[in-house]
Scaffold this motif. Structure first.
Motif, PDB file in Angstrom:
ATOM      1  N   VAL A 202      95.058  40.575  53.624  1.00  0.00           N
ATOM      2  CA  VAL A 202      93.745  41.001  53.153  1.00  0.00           C
ATOM      3  C   VAL A 202      92.949  39.767  52.737  1.00  0.00           C
ATOM      4  CG1 VAL A 202      94.603  43.252  52.435  1.00  0.00           C
ATOM      5  CG2 VAL A 202      94.472  41.395  50.775  1.00  0.00           C
ATOM      6  N   LEU A 203      91.634  39.871  52.830  1.00  0.00           N
ATOM      7  CA  LEU A 203      90.782  38.698  52.708  1.00  0.00           C
ATOM      8  C   LEU A 203      89.867  38.814  51.497  1.00  0.00           C
ATOM      9  CD1 LEU A 203      89.781  38.692  56.486  1.00  0.00           C
ATOM     10  CD2 LEU A 203      91.506  37.245  55.401  1.00  0.00           C
ATOM     11  N   ALA A 223      99.682  33.529  37.738  1.00  0.00           N
ATOM     12  CA  ALA A 223     100.482  34.223  36.738  1.00  0.00           C
ATOM     13  C   ALA A 223     100.656  35.700  37.095  1.00  0.00           C
ATOM     14  CB  ALA A 223      99.822  34.089  35.366  1.00  0.00           C
ATOM     15  N   THR A 224      99.699  36.246  37.819  1.00  0.00           N
ATOM     16  CA  THR A 224      99.684  37.693  38.032  1.00  0.00           C
ATOM     17  C   THR A 224     100.354  38.137  39.328  1.00  0.00           C
ATOM     18  OG1 THR A 224      97.529  37.657  36.950  1.00  0.00           O
ATOM     19  CG2 THR A 224      98.181  39.712  37.999  1.00  0.00           C
ATOM     20  N   TYR A 225     100.154  37.358  40.383  1.00  0.00           N
ATOM     21  CA  TYR A 225     100.547  37.875  41.694  1.00  0.00           C
ATOM     22  C   TYR A 225     101.863  37.307  42.190  1.00  0.00           C
ATOM     23  CZ  TYR A 225      95.961  39.799  41.290  1.00  0.00           C
ATOM     24  OH  TYR A 225      94.880  40.464  40.821  1.00  0.00           O
ATOM     25  N   SER A 326      99.891  40.762  52.282  1.00  0.00           N
ATOM     26  CA  SER A 326      99.679  39.449  51.672  1.00  0.00           C
ATOM     27  C   SER A 326      98.176  39.255  51.510  1.00  0.00           C
ATOM     28  CB  SER A 326     100.219  38.341  52.569  1.00  0.00           C
ATOM     29  OG  SER A 326     101.527  38.654  52.989  1.00  0.00           O
ATOM     30  N   PHE A 327      97.778  38.237  50.728  1.00  0.00           N
ATOM     31  CA  PHE A 327      96.338  38.031  50.630  1.00  0.00           C
ATOM     32  C   PHE A 327      95.931  36.579  50.786  1.00  0.00           C
ATOM     33  CE2 PHE A 327      97.450  37.620  46.087  1.00  0.00           C
ATOM     34  CZ  PHE A 327      96.667  36.554  45.680  1.00  0.00           C
ATOM     35  N   ALA A 328      94.675  36.406  51.192  1.00  0.00           N
ATOM     36  CA  ALA A 328      94.097  35.073  51.367  1.00  0.00           C
ATOM     37  C   ALA A 328      92.809  35.021  50.568  1.00  0.00           C
ATOM     38  CB  ALA A 328      93.801  34.812  52.842  1.00  0.00           C
ATOM     39  N   LEU A 329      92.744  34.082  49.635  1.00  0.00           N
ATOM     40  CA  LEU A 329      91.564  33.969  48.775  1.00  0.00           C
ATOM     41  C   LEU A 329      90.906  32.612  48.951  1.00  0.00           C
ATOM     42  CD1 LEU A 329      89.749  34.716  46.287  1.00  0.00           C
ATOM     43  CD2 LEU A 329      91.563  33.782  44.851  1.00  0.00           C
ATOM     44  N   LEU A 330      89.614  32.627  49.193  1.00  0.00           N
ATOM     45  CA  LEU A 330      88.832  31.395  49.199  1.00  0.00           C
ATOM     46  C   LEU A 330      88.140  31.306  47.839  1.00  0.00           C
ATOM     47  CD1 LEU A 330      87.694  28.964  50.801  1.00  0.00           C
ATOM     48  CD2 LEU A 330      85.834  30.446  51.548  1.00  0.00           C
ATOM     49  N   LEU A 331      88.650  30.405  47.001  1.00  0.00           N
ATOM     50  CA  LEU A 331      88.153  30.308  45.620  1.00  0.00           C
ATOM     51  C   LEU A 331      87.438  28.967  45.455  1.00  0.00           C
ATOM     52  CD1 LEU A 331      88.051  31.290  42.667  1.00  0.00           C
ATOM     53  CD2 LEU A 331      90.351  30.395  42.360  1.00  0.00           C
ATOM     54  N   THR A 332      86.133  29.017  45.382  1.00  0.00           N
ATOM     55  CA  THR A 332      85.366  27.772  45.380  1.00  0.00           C
ATOM     56  C   THR A 332      84.325  27.764  44.271  1.00  0.00           C
ATOM     57  OG1 THR A 332      83.856  28.792  46.944  1.00  0.00           O
ATOM     58  CG2 THR A 332      85.564  27.401  47.859  1.00  0.00           C
ATOM     59  N   VAL A 464      84.900  42.820  50.312  1.00  0.00           N
ATOM     60  CA  VAL A 464      83.632  43.462  50.670  1.00  0.00           C
ATOM     61  C   VAL A 464      83.849  44.953  50.957  1.00  0.00           C
ATOM     62  CG1 VAL A 464      81.708  43.476  52.300  1.00  0.00           C
ATOM     63  CG2 VAL A 464      82.723  41.308  51.591  1.00  0.00           C
ATOM     64  N   CYS A 465      84.964  45.265  51.581  1.00  0.00           N
ATOM     65  CA  CYS A 465      85.277  46.657  51.914  1.00  0.00           C
ATOM     66  C   CYS A 465      85.872  47.396  50.718  1.00  0.00           C
ATOM     67  CB  CYS A 465      86.223  46.736  53.101  1.00  0.00           C
ATOM     68  SG  CYS A 465      85.525  46.098  54.629  1.00  0.00           S
ATOM     69  N   GLY A 466      85.848  46.782  49.542  1.00  0.00           N
ATOM     70  CA  GLY A 466      86.230  47.513  48.341  1.00  0.00           C
ATOM     71  C   GLY A 466      87.686  47.362  47.917  1.00  0.00           C
ATOM     72  N   LEU A 467      88.319  46.267  48.336  1.00  0.00           N
ATOM     73  CA  LEU A 467      89.733  46.072  48.011  1.00  0.00           C
ATOM     74  C   LEU A 467      89.930  45.515  46.591  1.00  0.00           C
ATOM     75  CD1 LEU A 467      92.723  45.490  49.426  1.00  0.00           C
ATOM     76  CD2 LEU A 467      91.922  43.168  49.032  1.00  0.00           C
ATOM     77  N   THR A 468      90.980  45.958  45.921  1.00  0.00           N
ATOM     78  CA  THR A 468      91.410  45.283  44.692  1.00  0.00           C
ATOM     79  C   THR A 468      92.847  44.836  44.889  1.00  0.00           C
ATOM     80  OG1 THR A 468      92.200  47.313  43.709  1.00  0.00           O
ATOM     81  CG2 THR A 468      89.930  46.678  43.212  1.00  0.00           C
ATOM     82  N   LEU A 469      93.280  43.919  44.040  1.00  0.00           N
ATOM     83  CA  LEU A 469      94.584  43.287  44.287  1.00  0.00           C
ATOM     84  C   LEU A 469      95.737  43.886  43.486  1.00  0.00           C
ATOM     85  CD1 LEU A 469      93.699  39.492  44.614  1.00  0.00           C
ATOM     86  CD2 LEU A 469      94.517  41.031  46.385  1.00  0.00           C
TER      87      LEU A 469
END
Length: 500
Positions: A202-203, A223-225, A326-332, A464-469
């Motif tokens: 998930v993106l 710490a969370t995931y 799994s997830f992919a996060l772009l944190l900038t 964008v499609c409403g996902l939470t982790l």
DNA sequence: CGAATGTATCCTAGGATACATTCGGTGCACTAGT
């Protein structure tokens, strides 16, 4: 028919998607451009034909470690007519190998080594069955940038009578695929292109207000995931700092770092520890990951903008090889955009220095590259190699001899060339900025559009499609578990070693 | 661009300050000096 060979040589009973078509096309003498997802048996596509063919198959591979891996793996299943030729190969072994080249079926080598006269002479005396360019996107990425020898593969191919050529990769946009075809001179190749979409990843993208907020967010995430995870940063120093920071801020997290400035042994060690589950999080530059064979990576977080969409796909694709979510996060943060843009200017053309360097060229004299590079100590030798390549391409060097040339014209050509390279890089960077900031368009749709793909509806898909982790939370650490006492552990290890 | 490191300056001595320069990612191969 082919299945029988597959069983006999590799012990598999059936082909996986795409393999058979690629192999058949190659055996029938066609050039092939193939894009297969990682972990789906890319190497079999050339290994099987190589062992069926009359002659030697050359595999051009970008990393020494990848070559050594593959050779070892093949030898371990009994396919011993396999060898690697690179700077690791001892002199005596090299001579022995080149003398007995006719008995080798599969020869792994680097694009640089492929230029060596010694190897070429030996290859001229045997039949070359196929030329394979593994991780073929490197031709387009690294060839124009800092490994010009990737662009010279084509000349070697022609010198060897243009045997069928397979270019194979996991990730290449349509532009990169077109460039690969051009640079390797693949004429009407058979193309097998599969989707780069990975539905179990998930993106997400987030823009923090500043670096401090970014850091805080990262600590929360780690710490969370659920580990293991990979964190990509911009610089070597950041990789080390990030690892230290996480180790300090997050309890029970085992972290380390990885970048190109480390000793080989250290790089190997860190990668092994990560593979074996002894590390939860790796903070790394883009040096990390090619050939990584770990299946259970749960997330990939970028703390900087990757250079282009294809690199991003490649890097996040290291998550979820086991098919689990799994997830992919772009944190900038905003200022990361400035940083990314300016990093591209590093290889800018410095005309004054080059005018001096080029004035050293004497018409009619041979130009051999090492000494040309030595004269250019003030400059990066990577750029010198690129310039050397261009001088040949533009006919300033012919048959190793310097031709007469106009200095003014040449410098302006070079100037334009490097300007265009930087502009091209900037153009590839813009979509990445857009991806990080456009919170209206489905992220999957954004990424896949660069590969001419339209995603089918996904669930879960992206923020964008409403996902939470929520479903990615770590399995709780058992606080009652005895703490890890390293001194005790160490004693126990020594006790065993001493046979007590 | 902006962070980090290097250099010049102040002037009876080495630490503070200002200004200047360099560096930021990816890897192959090869050489010379330990």
């Amino acid at each position: 028919m082919l299945e029988r060979h597959l069983q006999a040589l590799f012990g598999f009973t059936s082909f996986r998607q795409g393999q058979k078509e690629i192999i058949e096309a190659l055996i029938n003498g066609a050039d092939v451009l193939a894009m297969l997802p990682t972990g789906r048996g890319k190497s079999l596509c050339y290994q099987l034909p190589a062992f069926l063919a009359n002659g030697v198959t050359i595999v051009v591979s970008p990393l020494l470690a990848l070559m050594e891996d593959q050779v070892q793996q093949l030898k371990s299943i009994g396919l011993k007519q396999t060898a690697a030729l690179n700077s690791f190969t001892e002199k005596a072994e090299r001579r022995r190998l080149l003398r007995n080249l006719a008995r080798v079926k599969l020869l792994y080598t680097s694009p640089e080594m492929l230029q060596s006269r010694e190897l070429l002479a030996a290859l001229a005396k045997v039949k070359v069955a196929y030329i394979v360019v593994d991780e073929a996107h490197c031709v387009s990425y690294w060839g124009h940038d800092f490994r010009a020898d990737y662009l010279r593969i084509c000349d070697i191919k022609q010198a060897l009578g243009s045997p069928p050529c397979l270019a194979i990769t996991a990730t290449a946009t349509k532009e990169v695929r077109a460039d690969i075809k051009k640079q390797l001179d693949l004429r009407t190749p058979f193309e097998h292109i599969e989707s780069v979409n990975r539905s179990n990843i998930v993106l997400l993208a987030e823009e923090a207000a500043d670096q401090a907020q970014k850091q805080q967010r990262l600590v929360e995430m780690v710490a969370t995931y659920q580990a293991p995870g990979i964190i990509y940063v911009q610089s070597r120093a950041q990789a080390e700092a990030c690892s230290a920071y996480l180790a300090q801020e997050v309890k029970h997290v085992r972290t380390s770092f990885y970048h190109g400035g480390m000793e080989n042994a250290d790089r190997l060690l860190v990668q092994q520890q990560f593979m074996n589950g002894q590390l939860d999080v790796i903070c790394a530059t883009n040096a990390f990951g090619m050939g990584l064979n770990k299946t259970d990576v749960r997330y990939v977080i970028h703390l900087h903008y990757p250079l282009d969409i294809a690199s991003y796909i490649q890097e996040i694709g290291r998550a979820g090889r086991d098919g689990a979510l799994s997830f992919a996060l772009l944190l900038t943060a905003r200022e990361d955009r400035v940083q990314a843009k300016n990093l591209l200017k590093k290889n800018d053309f410095t005309a004054d220095e080059w005018v001096w360097a080029l004035s050293q060229l004497k018409v009619g004299e041979p130009l051999d590259f090492p000494s040309f590079e030595n004269r250019l100590l003030a400059m990066q030798s990577d750029q010198a190699r690129t310039v050397g390549y261009l001088l040949e391409k533009w006919g300033v060097i012919k048959g190793g001899l310097v031709q007469s040339f106009s200095m003014a014209k040449l410098t302006s050509l070079l100037h334009r060339h490097f300007k265009e390279q930087i502009a091209a890089k900037q153009n590839r960077l813009l979509p990445v900025f857009h991806y990080g900031r456009d919170d209206q368009t489905c992220r999957r749709q954004q990424l896949l559009s660069y590969f001419d793909e339209v995603p089918a509806p996904h669930n879960p898909c992206c923020d964008v499609c409403g996902l939470t982790l929520d479903s990615f939370k770590r399995t709780p650490v058992n606080v009652n578990e005895a703490p890890f006492l390293w001194e005790e552990e160490l004693k126990a290890v020594f006790a065993v070693a001493e046979g007590k």
